[in-house]
Design a protein around this motif. Structure first.
Motif, short mmCIF file in Angstrom:
data_model
loop_
_atom_site.label_atom_id
_atom_site.label_comp_id
_atom_site.label_asym_id
_atom_site.label_seq_id
_atom_site.Cartn_x
_atom_site.Cartn_y
_atom_site.Cartn_z
N SER A 146 -0.90 5.13 -0.76
CA SER A 146 -1.69 5.74 -0.56
C SER A 146 -3.13 5.81 -0.89
CB SER A 146 -1.89 7.88 -0.79
OG SER A 146 -2.25 8.38 -0.48
N ARG B 163 0.82 -1.23 -0.12
CA ARG B 163 0.01 0.24 -0.01
C ARG B 163 0.66 1.41 0.20
NH1 ARG B 163 -2.96 -3.20 4.83
NH2 ARG B 163 -1.25 -1.75 5.76
N ASP C 22 4.15 4.20 5.64
CA ASP C 22 5.25 5.74 6.69
C ASP C 22 6.56 6.16 5.32
OD1 ASP C 22 5.20 3.84 9.87
OD2 ASP C 22 4.33 4.60 8.77
N PRO D 73 -11.84 2.92 9.19
CA PRO D 73 -10.41 2.12 9.29
C PRO D 73 -10.21 0.66 7.84
CG PRO D 73 -11.80 1.01 10.49
CD PRO D 73 -13.04 2.43 9.71
N LEU E 17 -11.42 9.89 4.92
CA LEU E 17 -10.22 9.27 5.94
C LEU E 17 -8.69 9.53 4.58
CD1 LEU E 17 -9.18 8.23 8.32
CD2 LEU E 17 -9.77 5.82 7.48
N THR E 18 -8.39 9.56 4.50
CA THR E 18 -6.79 8.86 3.91
C THR E 18 -5.49 8.20 4.71
OG1 THR E 18 -5.35 11.16 4.51
CG2 THR E 18 -6.57 10.75 2.71
N TYR E 19 -4.94 7.85 4.18
CA TYR E 19 -3.58 6.63 4.76
C TYR E 19 -2.57 6.79 3.74
CZ TYR E 19 -0.65 2.18 4.88
OH TYR E 19 0.17 1.97 4.99
N TYR E 20 -1.39 6.77 4.54
CA TYR E 20 -0.22 6.85 3.41
C TYR E 20 0.63 6.00 4.56
CZ TYR E 20 -1.21 11.15 1.76
OH TYR E 20 -2.26 12.50 1.07
N LYS F 247 5.47 9.32 3.49
CA LYS F 247 4.87 10.11 4.13
C LYS F 247 5.52 12.21 4.43
CE LYS F 247 2.07 7.90 8.28
NZ LYS F 247 2.00 7.84 9.87
N VAL G 181 -7.65 0.22 4.48
CA VAL G 181 -6.12 0.10 4.18
C VAL G 181 -6.14 -1.80 4.43
CG1 VAL G 181 -5.60 1.55 6.24
CG2 VAL G 181 -6.49 -0.93 7.38
#
Length: 125
Positions: free
Chosen positions: A49, A47, A62, A104, A57-60, A65, A107
Motif C-alpha cells: 500500500s 508493494r 489487489d 501515478p 492518492l493511495t494504492y493497494y 484491497k 507505484v
C-alpha cells in the motif's frame, strides 16, 4: 539523518488484525510518498500500500484491497497500515519506505529512496 522506524508487527491468528506504524524523520514528510512493502521468504519484495501526501492518492495491491488501510498523521510524521482479516499468506517482513514522488509515480518502487529496517508479521492458520 533520515530515519524510518516501523513497529507493530507480531504474531496473530488468521482473521485477526494488526496495525503497523512508520515513524519518519529527517525529511519533509508532506513532500514524500510513503509506502508499505513486504517480502516473504523465497519471494520478491512486493508493494502492499502506498500513499502520496501531496495529492492524497493511495494504492493497494489487489491481494489486500478491502482488508488493509493506509493512513497518515502528519502532525506525528507517522504513517499507519491497518491490517484486518489477516491471512497466512500475509506473513512477511513489512517495510516502510519514502520517496520524493507523487501521483501515478508512487507505484515506481525504485523511486523510494529511504527504507526502514522492517517488522515481522506472522499469521498463523
Amino acid at each position: 539523518e533520515v530515519q524510518l522506524v516501523e513497529s507493530g508487527g507480531g504474531l496473530v491468528q488468521a482473521g485477526g488484525s494488526l496495525r503497523l506504524s512508520c515513524a519518519a524523520s529527517g525529511f519533509t514528510f508532506d513532500d514524500y510518498a510513503i509506502g508499505w512493502f513486504r517480502q516473504a521468504p523465497g519471494k520478491e519484495r512486493e508493494r502492499v500500500s502506498l500513499l502520496s501526501h501531496s495529492d492524497g492518492l493511495t494504492y493497494y495491491a489487489d491481494s489486500v484491497k478491502g482488508r488493509f488501510t493506509i493512513s497518515s498523521d502528519n502532525a506525528k510524521n507517522t504513517v499507519y497500515l491497518q491490517m484486518n482479516a489477516l491471512k497466512p499468506e500475509d506473513t512477511a517482513v513489512y517495510y516502510c519506505a519514502a520517496g520524493p514522488v507523487s501521483g501515478p509515480f508512487i507505484v515506481v518502487t525504485t523511486e523510494y529512496k529511504y527504507w526502514g529496517q522492517g517488522t515481522q508479521v506472522t499469521v498463523s492458520s
